[in-house]
Design a protein around this motif. Structure first.
Motif, short mmCIF file in Angstrom:
data_model
loop_
_atom_site.label_atom_id
_atom_site.label_comp_id
_atom_site.label_asym_id
_atom_site.label_seq_id
_atom_site.Cartn_x
_atom_site.Cartn_y
_atom_site.Cartn_z
N LYS A 1 51.50 4.02 -26.65
CA LYS A 1 50.58 3.82 -27.77
C LYS A 1 49.62 2.67 -27.52
O LYS A 1 49.91 1.76 -26.73
CB LYS A 1 51.40 3.54 -29.03
N PHE A 2 48.49 2.71 -28.22
CA PHE A 2 47.57 1.58 -28.19
C PHE A 2 48.29 0.33 -28.69
O PHE A 2 49.12 0.41 -29.60
CB PHE A 2 46.34 1.86 -29.05
N GLY A 3 47.98 -0.78 -28.08
CA GLY A 3 48.61 -2.04 -28.48
C GLY A 3 49.87 -2.34 -27.70
O GLY A 3 50.41 -3.44 -27.81
N GLU A 4 50.32 -1.35 -26.92
CA GLU A 4 51.60 -1.50 -26.24
C GLU A 4 51.45 -1.97 -24.79
O GLU A 4 50.47 -1.67 -24.13
CB GLU A 4 52.29 -0.13 -26.26
N ILE A 5 52.45 -2.71 -24.34
CA ILE A 5 52.59 -2.99 -22.91
C ILE A 5 53.88 -2.32 -22.46
O ILE A 5 54.97 -2.64 -22.92
CB ILE A 5 52.65 -4.50 -22.62
N ARG A 6 53.74 -1.34 -21.56
CA ARG A 6 54.88 -0.55 -21.10
C ARG A 6 55.24 -0.93 -19.67
O ARG A 6 54.37 -0.92 -18.79
CB ARG A 6 54.50 0.94 -21.16
N GLY A 7 56.48 -1.28 -19.48
CA GLY A 7 56.97 -1.53 -18.14
C GLY A 7 57.47 -0.24 -17.52
O GLY A 7 58.10 0.57 -18.21
N ILE A 8 57.19 -0.03 -16.24
CA ILE A 8 57.71 1.15 -15.54
C ILE A 8 58.50 0.66 -14.34
O ILE A 8 57.95 -0.01 -13.47
CB ILE A 8 56.58 2.10 -15.13
N ILE A 9 59.79 0.97 -14.35
CA ILE A 9 60.64 0.50 -13.27
C ILE A 9 61.40 1.68 -12.66
O ILE A 9 61.39 2.79 -13.20
CB ILE A 9 61.65 -0.59 -13.74
#
Ligand SMILES: Nc1ncnc2c1ncn2[C@@H]1O[C@H](COP(=O)(O)OP(=O)(O)O)[C@@H](O)[C@H]1O
Ligand SMILES: [Mg+2]
Length: 248
Positions: free
Chosen positions: A29-37
């Motif tokens: 979503k907008f506003g989000e910081i998503r980590g991908i591990i």
């Protein structure tokens, strides 16, 4: 409820008989910081390759901003639509100043719209360059030669060159690789400050302490599939995640 910056549904990427991404779905979503591990070979970089049009999937859907079908666009069109990607190796121009690099990033976008039109930054552009200098912690350093910057500063300038284009989705592949502890700390602060209702940020990183500090939610990829999605505390405690990745 905030809007979907990225909608990914049933994505599959094949290289011959091998599936680098296998029926992957996720929403950022907008506003989000998503980590991908996930372990090496999990498909993290391939996912960014699909989001930027470099690699074409066998099947699936990817929508930007709830509506725009990214899979129908060329790499250049995807960039212009608001997807910015930072590679591990900075691609700044060392012979130019910091501000000139930012101006060039602005111009390269405009040139692709207006053809080879001669470009001079107008007042709005200059103000925007100053804003971006502040966002990357280099206020007042616009006249520095880019070649003289530290490794960390070069990485931040590279992020600035993406921010100048006002991306809706910012993709960062291992942004703190090779940084000192102090530079990593500053990058945490920088990325957290980039959170905006107009933007979503995806960060691939192996540095778990870093991911814990920057990411709102973490997606764990394993063998091309989504193993688990959730807050870092939950991900860290999950037996399957520990087995395939964290416990190595
Ligand atoms: N162009 C390609 N041709 C064949 N196999 C590829 C290609 N790109 C990636 N792969 C394979 O896909 C898998 C996922 O790679 P990648 O997305 O780079 O993983 P990660 O970034 O999570 O380490 C790996 O097994 C890799 O060898
Ligand atoms: Mg990778």
């Amino acid at each position: 409820m905030s809007k979907e910056a990225l909608y990914i549904d049933g994505l599959t990427v094949s290289f011959g008989a091998f599936r680098a991404i296998n029926n992957l779905s996720m929403i950022v979503k907008f506003g989000e910081i998503r980590g991908i591990i996930g372990p090496n070979g999990a498909g993290k970089t391939t996912l960014l390759d699909v989001l930027t049009g470099k690699t074409r999937p066998r099947s699936g859907r990817v929508l930007l901003d709830g509506a725009l079908d990214l899979l129908a666009l060329s790499e250049a069109e995807i960039t212009l639509s608001g997807v910015g990607r930072k590679f591990q190796k900075p691609s700044i121009f060392e012979a130019l100043t910091v501000a000139e690099n930012l101006g060039l990033a602005l111009r390269s976008r405009q040139r692709s719209i207006w053809g080879e039109m001669v470009y001079t930054p107008d007042e709005g552009d200059r103000a925007h360059i100053q804003d971006v200098l502040g966002m990357i912690g280099m206020k007042g350093r616009g006249d520095l030669s880019a070649g003289k910057l530290s490794h960390g500063q070069k990485q931040w300038l590279e992020i600035g060159m993406l921010l100048i284009q006002r991306p809706k989705v910012l993709l960062l592949d291992e942004p703190v690789a090779g940084m000192t502890d102090e530079e990593t700390e500053r990058t945490v602060t920088l990325i957290r400050a980039l959170r905006s209702p107009e933007r979503a940020i995806l960060v691939i990183e192996h540095d778990m302490a870093f991911v814990q500090e920057v990411a709102d939610l973490v997606s764990v990829l394993h063998e091309g599939r989504m193993l688990l999605e959730g807050p870092m505390e939950r991900v860290r405690a999950d037996p399957a995640v520990i087995e395939v990745y964290l416990g190595r």
